[in-house]
Design a protein around this motif. Structure first.
Motif, PDB file in Angstrom:
ATOM      1  N   PHE A  63       0.830  -1.209   0.000  1.00  0.00           N
ATOM      2  CA  PHE A  63       0.000   0.000   0.000  1.00  0.00           C
ATOM      3  C   PHE A  63       0.862   1.257   0.000  1.00  0.00           C
ATOM      4  N   LEU A  64       1.992   1.219   0.729  1.00  0.00           N
ATOM      5  CA  LEU A  64       2.899   2.373   0.751  1.00  0.00           C
ATOM      6  C   LEU A  64       3.548   2.563  -0.613  1.00  0.00           C
ATOM      7  N   GLU A  65       3.919   1.438  -1.250  1.00  0.00           N
ATOM      8  CA  GLU A  65       4.538   1.528  -2.581  1.00  0.00           C
ATOM      9  C   GLU A  65       3.573   2.161  -3.577  1.00  0.00           C
ATOM     10  N   ASN A  66       2.273   1.745  -3.517  1.00  0.00           N
ATOM     11  CA  ASN A  66       1.260   2.336  -4.390  1.00  0.00           C
ATOM     12  C   ASN A  66       1.121   3.833  -4.138  1.00  0.00           C
ATOM     13  N   ALA A  67       1.089   4.210  -2.860  1.00  0.00           N
ATOM     14  CA  ALA A  67       0.927   5.627  -2.524  1.00  0.00           C
ATOM     15  C   ALA A  67       2.079   6.451  -3.055  1.00  0.00           C
ATOM     16  N   HIS A  75       2.426   5.663  -7.405  1.00  0.00           N
ATOM     17  CA  HIS A  75       1.279   6.023  -8.247  1.00  0.00           C
ATOM     18  C   HIS A  75       0.652   7.340  -7.820  1.00  0.00           C
ATOM     19  N   GLY A  76       0.882   7.748  -6.580  1.00  0.00           N
ATOM     20  CA  GLY A  76       0.284   8.985  -6.101  1.00  0.00           C
ATOM     21  C   GLY A  76       1.247  10.134  -6.020  1.00  0.00           C
ATOM     22  N   LEU A  77       2.379   9.929  -5.291  1.00  0.00           N
ATOM     23  CA  LEU A  77       3.281  11.049  -5.006  1.00  0.00           C
ATOM     24  C   LEU A  77       4.315  11.294  -6.097  1.00  0.00           C
ATOM     25  N   SER A  78       4.748  10.227  -6.829  1.00  0.00           N
ATOM     26  CA  SER A  78       5.851  10.407  -7.786  1.00  0.00           C
ATOM     27  C   SER A  78       5.485  11.367  -8.913  1.00  0.00           C
ATOM     28  N   ALA A 101      -6.001  10.312 -12.093  1.00  0.00           N
ATOM     29  CA  ALA A 101      -4.826  10.868 -12.783  1.00  0.00           C
ATOM     30  C   ALA A 101      -3.731   9.826 -12.912  1.00  0.00           C
ATOM     31  N   SER A 102      -3.587   8.977 -11.891  1.00  0.00           N
ATOM     32  CA  SER A 102      -2.567   7.932 -11.927  1.00  0.00           C
ATOM     33  C   SER A 102      -2.832   6.939 -13.046  1.00  0.00           C
ATOM     34  N   GLU A 103      -4.144   6.576 -13.220  1.00  0.00           N
ATOM     35  CA  GLU A 103      -4.502   5.652 -14.298  1.00  0.00           C
ATOM     36  C   GLU A 103      -4.223   6.273 -15.662  1.00  0.00           C
ATOM     37  N   GLU A 104      -4.499   7.587 -15.816  1.00  0.00           N
ATOM     38  CA  GLU A 104      -4.216   8.261 -17.097  1.00  0.00           C
ATOM     39  C   GLU A 104      -2.724   8.264 -17.396  1.00  0.00           C
ATOM     40  N   ILE A 105      -1.924   8.518 -16.373  1.00  0.00           N
ATOM     41  CA  ILE A 105      -0.462   8.496 -16.561  1.00  0.00           C
ATOM     42  C   ILE A 105      -0.007   7.098 -16.956  1.00  0.00           C
ATOM     43  N   LYS A 106      -0.604   6.102 -16.285  1.00  0.00           N
ATOM     44  CA  LYS A 106      -0.229   4.709 -16.574  1.00  0.00           C
ATOM     45  C   LYS A 106      -0.594   4.336 -18.005  1.00  0.00           C
ATOM     46  N   GLU A 107      -1.793   4.780 -18.491  1.00  0.00           N
ATOM     47  CA  GLU A 107      -2.218   4.463 -19.846  1.00  0.00           C
ATOM     48  C   GLU A 107      -1.318   5.087 -20.892  1.00  0.00           C
ATOM     49  N   ASN A 108      -0.720   6.246 -20.577  1.00  0.00           N
ATOM     50  CA  ASN A 108       0.156   6.945 -21.525  1.00  0.00           C
ATOM     51  C   ASN A 108       1.541   6.328 -21.609  1.00  0.00           C
ATOM     52  N   ARG A 109       1.840   5.456 -20.671  1.00  0.00           N
ATOM     53  CA  ARG A 109       3.162   4.816 -20.725  1.00  0.00           C
ATOM     54  C   ARG A 109       3.191   3.760 -21.817  1.00  0.00           C
ATOM     55  N   VAL A 110       4.354   3.625 -22.457  1.00  0.00           N
ATOM     56  CA  VAL A 110       4.518   2.595 -23.495  1.00  0.00           C
ATOM     57  C   VAL A 110       4.591   1.219 -22.857  1.00  0.00           C
ATOM     58  N   THR A 147      -5.304  10.168  -1.854  1.00  0.00           N
ATOM     59  CA  THR A 147      -5.965   8.880  -1.675  1.00  0.00           C
ATOM     60  C   THR A 147      -5.833   8.447  -0.215  1.00  0.00           C
ATOM     61  N   LYS A 148      -6.866   7.793   0.277  1.00  0.00           N
ATOM     62  CA  LYS A 148      -6.852   7.272   1.646  1.00  0.00           C
ATOM     63  C   LYS A 148      -7.160   5.780   1.614  1.00  0.00           C
ATOM     64  N   ILE A 149      -6.314   4.995   2.283  1.00  0.00           N
ATOM     65  CA  ILE A 149      -6.501   3.549   2.368  1.00  0.00           C
ATOM     66  C   ILE A 149      -6.814   3.205   3.822  1.00  0.00           C
ATOM     67  N   LEU A 150      -7.927   2.469   4.048  1.00  0.00           N
ATOM     68  CA  LEU A 150      -8.318   2.053   5.386  1.00  0.00           C
ATOM     69  C   LEU A 150      -8.231   0.537   5.485  1.00  0.00           C
ATOM     70  N   LEU A 151      -7.429   0.046   6.409  1.00  0.00           N
ATOM     71  CA  LEU A 151      -7.294  -1.388   6.666  1.00  0.00           C
ATOM     72  C   LEU A 151      -7.914  -1.692   8.021  1.00  0.00           C
ATOM     73  N   GLU A 152      -8.769  -2.688   8.056  1.00  0.00           N
ATOM     74  CA  GLU A 152      -9.321  -3.181   9.311  1.00  0.00           C
ATOM     75  C   GLU A 152      -8.868  -4.622   9.475  1.00  0.00           C
TER      76      GLU A 152
END
Length: 654
Positions: free
Chosen positions: A550-554, A557-560, A593-602, A645-650
């Motif tokens: 989850f941290l890697e995704n944040a 895909h979010g901060l980079s 926005a992350s998905e759009e960036i991902k789609e633009n990648r080759v 983005t907020k991730i909640l784990l229970e």
């Protein structure tokens, strides 16, 4: 463009006789106007009308004038008025190249960075790749290896991502390879550098680019010279010289001949070297590149030293050293100091010789600590080799275990069939098959989990970041992060064997991971871990290594992709008496926005880390009365814009 000629007197008299005096005066006025307009301005006027968007079209029009700084300065002003950013980026890059060749490195960097900014604003890949590569060349000239590597790698990644590359893009793929080869050469990895240069040579041959062939042959010669294989070096220098002669490249000829003279000096032929070097001084002065001129002066001093002309040797070496120092080329300053130390030793001035020797060593340490550089490169290579061997060994052991398990199952089934009968045998087979699938599933989850944690790109980039601290002689940070890196790897390997771990140990692993990842973001990520007072981390158990995906995704895909402030918060509290709640909040670009960036990648890579983690949480929750829950929430501001983005784990607990 040639100036129009005046009409002969006979024609003028004829014109007068016909009564066309007005036409004649108009013609004379037009001729005077054409004579006043320079070829440069004529080219500018033409290009501002057509406004081509590609580098090659613009370069074709301005090739005769692209080294004229006065013309370029004037042209840049006209492109602003004409709203023609492509030509402005072109002119700024040409201006920067001219400054670089004059050893005015600071001015060159300013010009190339401005060109890069314009290219990014208009999203022109050709000019972005050009600016990135040229920045890499300037920083390499000043021995700023880390910065040069960053720019050249960015250029190569961008150029190779273009689906239908232009000839200019293809050319700059080769330039990036050449620059990276030069950086390997700086690190003392000459065989690896030669591989890069030879690959670039093949591609340059496909493009029939003789300038590229000349440059890469020169670079291979330098590598062989560093390895002490002087005859091979001389052969490649001569090949480079032949290509430079074909295209009449005077700058390249000077570099080649200086290198050849250096080989002559190493082969104890100072007279032959001196004859060649003395021919280079005047053309090198005309070109104005202080870097190559200082190298020629130092080599001339070396030749004079070997012949025995100590006074002339000292004069040339000191002049070359001063020029290199003013031009901020520390490697040449070190080179001059070494030969000056040798000169003073031969003169019997041992105290002065020692001073020069110490100064040379000082510059050597500032440029690079070769032992550490080679050690870290060897460490990376050994790690890759050991990782592959380890993977092969693990797979072999797994196959053997599966084979033994199947054999045992077969025996058990046969015995059970004899005792219990057909019905019991069928039930037993179904049960064992279910059990075997469950065990394989758990084993597969743990293996996938380990592979996601031990991401080869993450490990390599972490080691590469530590290597760059060593390159910059930042020993304190290098040791600090190398210790953290080794602790993280040990934690991952230990955690991969455990189904669950204490919350306190998991948070220590998270802290190490965030520290290492933050190196690659130049410590731009501001993160915090908050544990509520009613939570005792030393008593609560959670699945091992469950937070990292989850941290890697944040982060990636979010901060980079976010500009400006980057924040990451981890809050841990008790939701009720039966569940632990973990909140991971970032202020990144958001999932859309992350998905759009991902789609633009080759090159697209599917991330499975979170899916694996959910399955592991489900497996963990089977031992408890209460279920788990994973919720991903998109955050928006008052204007409806994404703010993270907020991730909640229970996670169930006793």
């Amino acid at each position: 463009m040639p100036k129009p000629q005046q009409k002969p007197p006979s024609l003028l008299r004829s014109a007068k006789r016909r009564g066309f005096l007005g036409l004649v005066f108009f013609g004379l006025g037009f001729i005077a106007f054409a004579q006043d307009q320079s070829p440069e301005q004529e080219a500018v006027d033409k290009i501002l009308v057509i406004k081509p968007k590609t580098y090659l079209k613009i370069d074709e029009a301005f090739k005769p004038f692209k080294r004229d700084t006065t013309f370029l300065g004037s042209f840049i002003e006209q492109t602003v008025t004409a709203n023609y950013p492509e030509a402005r980026a072109y002119a700024l890059n040409q201006l920067g190249t001219t400054y670089r060749n004059l050893s005015l490195h600071k001015k060159a960097i300013i010009a190339h960075k401005e060109a890069l900014k314009i290219s990014e604003a208009i999203d022109n890949d050709e000019f972005k790749v050009l600016s990135l590569n040229l920045l890499g060349v300037v920083f390499r000239r000043t021995d700023a290896v880390k910065t040069a590597l960053d720019y050249n790698q960015r250029a190569l990644e961008l150029a190779e991502s273009v689906i239908e590359p232009s000839m200019h893009i293809k050319r700059h793929i080769n330039i990036s390879l050449n620059c990276i080869g030069n950086l390997y050469q700086t690190l003392g990895q000459y065989d690896l550098a030669i591989i890069q240069f030879e690959r670039a040579l093949e591609l340059e041959a496909e493009l029939a680019n003789k300038l590229g062939l000349a440059i890469n042959n020169q670079n291979i010669g330098e590598c062989f010279e560093e390895k002490g294989e002087l005859e091979s070096a001389l052969d490649y220098y001569r090949k480079s010289l032949a290509f430079n002669d074909e295209i009449n490249n005077n700058y390249g000829r000077i570099i080649c001949k200086n290198s050849i003279s250096q080989i002559y000096l190493k082969q104890d032929m100072p007279n032959a070297a001196l004859v060649l070097l003395q021919q280079l001084l005047e053309p090198a002065q005309r070109i104005g590149d202080k870097s190559i001129l200082s190298s020629i002066l130092i080599n001339t001093g070396w030749a004079q030293l070997e012949i025995g002309n100590y006074r002339l040797a000292e004069r040339d070496m000191l002049e070359g050293k001063t020029m290199a120092s003013k031009s901020n080329v520390p490697s040449l300053v070190m080179y001059a100091n070494r030969h000056l130390s040798e000169l003073e030793t031969k003169k019997g001035n041992f105290e002065q010789a020692l001073e020069y020797y110490k100064e040379a060593n000082k510059f050597d340490k500032e440029i690079t600590n070769e032992r550490n550089l080679r050690y870290i490169n060897d460490l990376i290579l050994r790690y890759e080799s050991e990782k592959k061997n380890s993977q092969i060994s693990v797979l072999a052991n797994e196959n053997e275990l599966v084979r033994l398990r199947l054999r045992k199952n077969k025996t058990t089934i046969l015995v059970s069939a004899l005792v219990i009968g057909l019905v019991a045998t069928i039930l037993f087979i179904m049960y064992r098959q279910y059990q075997s699938n469950y065990e394989k599933r758990v084993l597969g989850l743990e293996q996938h989990m380990l592979r996601s944690q031990m991401n080869p790109h993450f490990l390599f980039n972490s080691l590469n970041s530590i290597k760059l601290y060593i390159i910059n002689n930042d020993k304190k940070n290098a040791v600090h992060y190398l210790n953290k890196f080794s602790k993280l790897v040990r934690r991952i390997l230990e955690g991969s064997t455990l189904k669950e771990t204490l919350l306190s140990e998991e948070l220590e692993t998270v802290e190490l991971y965030l520290n290492i990842e933050n190196i690659r973001f130049s410590n731009e990520i501001d993160y915090a871990i908050n544990v509520e007072d009613d939570v005792n981390p030393d008593q609560i158990k959670i699945p091992s290594l469950v937070l990292q995906p989850f941290l890697e995704n944040a982060i990636w895909h979010g901060l980079s992709a976010k500009e400006g402030e980057k924040n990451l918060w981890i809050d841990i509290s008790k939701k009720d008496g039966h569940h632990l709640q973990i909140s991971i909040v970032d202020n990144g670009v958001g999932r859309k926005a992350s998905e759009e960036i991902k789609e633009n990648r080759v090159l697209k890579r599917k991330s499975v880390g979170i899916d694996i983690t959910k399955e592991r949480l489900a497996n963990f929750a089977k031992d408890y009365q209460y279920d788990f829950n994973v919720e991903i929430v998109d955050l928006f501001d008052d204007q409806g814009k994404s703010k993270g983005t907020k991730i909640l784990l229970e996670i169930p607990m006793v």
